[in-house]
Scaffold this active site. Structure first.
Site, PDB file in Angstrom:
ATOM      1  CG  ASP A  32       3.324   2.815  13.754  1.00  0.00           C
ATOM      2  OD1 ASP A  32       2.235   2.802  13.567  1.00  0.00           O
ATOM      3  OD2 ASP A  32       4.307   2.679  12.857  1.00  0.00           O
TER       4      ASP A  32
ATOM      5  NE  ARG B  22      -2.502  -0.078   3.367  1.00  0.00           N
ATOM      6  CZ  ARG B  22      -3.200   0.541   4.482  1.00  0.00           C
ATOM      7  NH1 ARG B  22      -4.273   0.850   4.497  1.00  0.00           N
ATOM      8  NH2 ARG B  22      -2.573   0.700   5.613  1.00  0.00           N
TER       9      ARG B  22
ATOM     10  CG  ASP C 213       8.123   2.788  10.001  1.00  0.00           C
ATOM     11  OD1 ASP C 213       9.216   2.471  10.201  1.00  0.00           O
ATOM     12  OD2 ASP C 213       7.503   1.795  10.357  1.00  0.00           O
TER      13      ASP C 213
END
Length: 245
Positions: free
Chosen positions: A117, A11, A96
């Site tokens: 996260d 994605r 990230d």
């Protein structure tokens, strides 16, 4: 205007920022990336700078940036960041995690922050009030734990972990027992990590983000700040920091 792109294994998340305000967000399949970026550029022709964060090695083959964008940055270990990175192996630090810590640095200035996260993996990152990134921890995410129980046993089923937002302590069926074990295990783990860091750092700000944040924010006892755009906002801060440097 800025364009930030977070390319995952399957994605892609895109965000268009005007200064520090997110004005457009889209998620797409990686195969459609080039077409989506072209459409975004047509919709927002004033985009001047772009930052690409990718876990895919051949991202340049998947993405051809429009020629109207003045400068494109690609996030890596050499990209300038506003915090002091004390990670012993900076080249292995996930992009990230870099973005999340950067956003915490700006959003909660001069405060001790624990960024959690909760996605494919659950990552914990600690940023001190002095702007020093200390590192953190990585553990399996919720879906990964359910898949492991299914893959490494002969009869345990694969459970849909987002079927319900609440979970009981005692399961009275195999599926409910799996949900109790995995989901309560994750909750106890996160609570334990938060409490351990609260003993170490005063006035700790806990930030929760990631795909499972909705479930976790409903069940965690500790007060937390949850936002779904935290990573994109961090990428935009990195882009602004590099264009101004």
């Amino acid at each position: 205007m800025n364009l930030v792109i977070d390319i995952g294994n399957s994605r892609v998340k895109l965000g268009v920022f005007k200064d520090n305000t997110l004005i457009y967000k889209e998620t797409c399949n990686i195969i459609k990336l080039h077409a989506v970026v072209s459409n975004v550029q047509q919709k927002y022709p004033l985009i001047k700078f772009a930052l690409v964060s990718s876990v895919v090695k051949k991202h340049d083959e998947l993405l051809k940036m429009p020629p109207t964008i003045e400068k494109v940055f690609y996030l890596d270990s050499d990209t300038l960041v506003p915090f002091k990175n004390e990670y012993e192996t900076p080249k292995t630090l996930g992009k990230d995690r870099i973005a999340l810590v950067t956003n915490a640095f700006y959003t909660y200035e001069n405060r001790n922050c624990l960024i959690i996260d909760a996605g494919t993996c659950i990552t914990y990152d600690i940023l001190t009030a002095e702007g020093k990134y200390k590192g953190g921890a990585i553990s399996p995410g919720i879906l990964m734990r359910f898949k492991a129980l299914n893959n490494y046993t002969g009869k345990l089923p694969l459970v849909d972990h987002i079927a319900e937002l609440t979970v009981k302590l005692t399961g009275n069926s195999t599926e409910k027992s799996l949900r109790s074990g995995v989901l309560n295990g994750v909750l106890f783990e996160i609570e334990g990590v938060i409490n351990a860091y609260k003993e170490k750092y005063q006035d700790l700000t806990v930030i929760l983000t990631g795909g499972d944040q909705h479930f976790l924010s409903k069940n965690l006892k500790n007060s937390i700040f949850a936002t779904s755009n935290f990573l994109l906002e961090g990428l935009n801060h990195i882009l602004a920091y590099n264009t101004n440097s």
